[in-house]
Design an enzyme around this catalytic site. Structure first.
Site, PDB file in Angstrom:
ATOM      1  N   PHE A 180     -15.263  -3.658  48.034  1.00  0.00           N
ATOM      2  CA  PHE A 180     -14.815  -4.794  47.242  1.00  0.00           C
ATOM      3  C   PHE A 180     -14.325  -5.889  48.183  1.00  0.00           C
ATOM      4  CE2 PHE A 180     -12.011  -7.371  44.659  1.00  0.00           C
ATOM      5  CZ  PHE A 180     -12.815  -7.579  43.543  1.00  0.00           C
ATOM      6  N   GLU A 206     -25.264 -18.041  43.599  1.00  0.00           N
ATOM      7  CA  GLU A 206     -24.352 -16.963  43.172  1.00  0.00           C
ATOM      8  C   GLU A 206     -23.525 -16.491  44.369  1.00  0.00           C
ATOM      9  OE1 GLU A 206     -22.590 -15.424  41.274  1.00  0.00           O
ATOM     10  OE2 GLU A 206     -23.597 -14.206  39.784  1.00  0.00           O
ATOM     11  N   ASP A 207     -22.338 -15.971  44.097  1.00  0.00           N
ATOM     12  CA  ASP A 207     -21.512 -15.454  45.186  1.00  0.00           C
ATOM     13  C   ASP A 207     -22.035 -14.121  45.702  1.00  0.00           C
ATOM     14  OD1 ASP A 207     -20.839 -14.074  42.864  1.00  0.00           O
ATOM     15  OD2 ASP A 207     -18.699 -14.498  42.959  1.00  0.00           O
ATOM     16  N   ARG A 223      -9.472 -16.628  46.678  1.00  0.00           N
ATOM     17  CA  ARG A 223     -10.716 -17.424  46.645  1.00  0.00           C
ATOM     18  C   ARG A 223     -10.736 -18.456  47.766  1.00  0.00           C
ATOM     19  NH1 ARG A 223     -13.452 -16.465  41.838  1.00  0.00           N
ATOM     20  NH2 ARG A 223     -12.215 -16.105  39.980  1.00  0.00           N
ATOM     21  N   ASP A 266     -24.340  -7.523  42.809  1.00  0.00           N
ATOM     22  CA  ASP A 266     -23.776  -6.175  42.896  1.00  0.00           C
ATOM     23  C   ASP A 266     -24.697  -5.249  42.083  1.00  0.00           C
ATOM     24  OD1 ASP A 266     -21.774  -4.228  43.369  1.00  0.00           O
ATOM     25  OD2 ASP A 266     -20.659  -4.778  41.592  1.00  0.00           O
TER      26      ASP A 266
HETATM   27  P1  5GP Z   1     -23.101  -7.745  38.978  1.00  0.00           P
HETATM   28  O1  5GP Z   1     -23.437  -8.199  37.579  1.00  0.00           O
HETATM   29  O2  5GP Z   1     -24.196  -7.987  39.974  1.00  0.00           O
HETATM   30  O3  5GP Z   1     -22.628  -6.322  38.982  1.00  0.00           O
HETATM   31  O4  5GP Z   1     -21.800  -8.505  39.395  1.00  0.00           O
HETATM   32  C1  5GP Z   1     -21.794  -9.797  39.763  1.00  0.00           C
HETATM   33  C2  5GP Z   1     -20.400 -10.363  39.752  1.00  0.00           C
HETATM   34  O5  5GP Z   1     -19.386  -9.362  39.941  1.00  0.00           O
HETATM   35  C3  5GP Z   1     -20.252 -11.312  40.900  1.00  0.00           C
HETATM   36  O6  5GP Z   1     -20.706 -12.596  40.568  1.00  0.00           O
HETATM   37  C4  5GP Z   1     -18.765 -11.242  41.186  1.00  0.00           C
HETATM   38  O7  5GP Z   1     -18.083 -12.153  40.354  1.00  0.00           O
HETATM   39  C5  5GP Z   1     -18.381  -9.822  40.806  1.00  0.00           C
HETATM   40  N1  5GP Z   1     -18.329  -8.953  42.003  1.00  0.00           N
HETATM   41  C6  5GP Z   1     -19.202  -8.008  42.382  1.00  0.00           C
HETATM   42  N2  5GP Z   1     -18.834  -7.415  43.537  1.00  0.00           N
HETATM   43  C7  5GP Z   1     -17.688  -8.034  43.906  1.00  0.00           C
HETATM   44  C8  5GP Z   1     -16.812  -7.882  45.042  1.00  0.00           C
HETATM   45  O8  5GP Z   1     -16.991  -7.079  45.967  1.00  0.00           O
HETATM   46  N3  5GP Z   1     -15.729  -8.710  45.063  1.00  0.00           N
HETATM   47  C9  5GP Z   1     -15.450  -9.611  44.086  1.00  0.00           C
HETATM   48  N4  5GP Z   1     -14.373 -10.366  44.234  1.00  0.00           N
HETATM   49  N5  5GP Z   1     -16.262  -9.787  43.021  1.00  0.00           N
HETATM   50  C10 5GP Z   1     -17.362  -9.001  42.928  1.00  0.00           C
END
Ligand code: 5GP
Length: 179
Positions: free
Chosen positions: A157, A104-105, A170, A108
């Site tokens: 962010f 995963e990237d 990206r 959050d």
């Molecule tokens: P979560 O479900 O954990 O809240 O969010 C996961 C997804 O939200 C990540 O896979 C990513 O695609 C997006 N995301 C969360 N934080 C960031 C951020 O700081 N920058 C970007 N570009 N995407 C984020």
């Protein structure tokens, strides 16, 4: 109207440099291999954000490696989460009996990963682990287990190294914040 030109011209400040990322990815690859010595490892890349992380991680790995790709719904065209998680593209192959590592990237709120781990665990892998390049622990809404974390960051962010803002940035070789 030249929206993409305007976006490409947006300055991005470096938060984590390309050499730092590459060094950390080599460490993560070694750690994953140490945990699964001599095993074939099946990596699951969560599109689109993890594509560069996956590409560099698998190139830093020794031994048997296979990979598959899936896509979840995440942020729309902005920087705030919809809170809704949806499977947009499923895997090509089953997971039964495999040592699986989700790639995963960023984690959050943890909602996406929590959902993903549940559906993949139900497919009967021999083991299931998760590697995230970035983690924002202060934002967590659900408890998720992540065995391999590249970098822990503050609640900002970020873009670059696979991560986008409205599909841009990206391709940056570093992690940055829009200045
Ligand atoms: P979560 O479900 O954990 O809240 O969010 C996961 C997804 O939200 C990540 O896979 C990513 O695609 C997006 N995301 C969360 N934080 C960031 C951020 O700081 N920058 C970007 N570009 N995407 C984020």
């Amino acid at each position: 109207m030249l929206p993409s030109l305007a976006m490409n011209a947006t300055p991005v400040e470096i938060l984590i440099s390309s050499p730092e990322i590459q060094q950390r990815i080599r460490e993560l690859a070694a750690e994953i291999r140490r945990d699964l010595p001599g095993e074939d490892i099946h990596f699951i890349c969560v599109l689109k954000g993890a594509f560069l992380f996956l590409a560099d991680l698998v190139r830093a790995m020794d031994g048997g490696v296979t990979m598959d790709f899936m896509a979840m719904s995440s942020y729309g065209a902005g920087t705030t989460s919809s809170g809704e998680v949806r499977l947009v593209k499923d895997l090509d192959a089953g997971l039964e009996g495999r040592h699986v590592v989700i790639v995963e990237d960023i984690v959050d709120t943890g909602l996406t990963l929590h959902y993903l781990q549940d559906i993949l665990r139900a497919r009967g892998p021999k083991s299931l682990r998760t590697a995230c390049l970035l983690s924002k622990p202060s934002r967590r809404q659900v408890d998720v287990q992540v065995e391999y974390v590249g970098f822990t960051i503050e609640d900002r962010f970020v873009v670059g190294f696979g991560l986008d803002y409205d599909e841009h940035h990206r391709n940056l070789p570093f992690i940055g914040v829009i200045a």
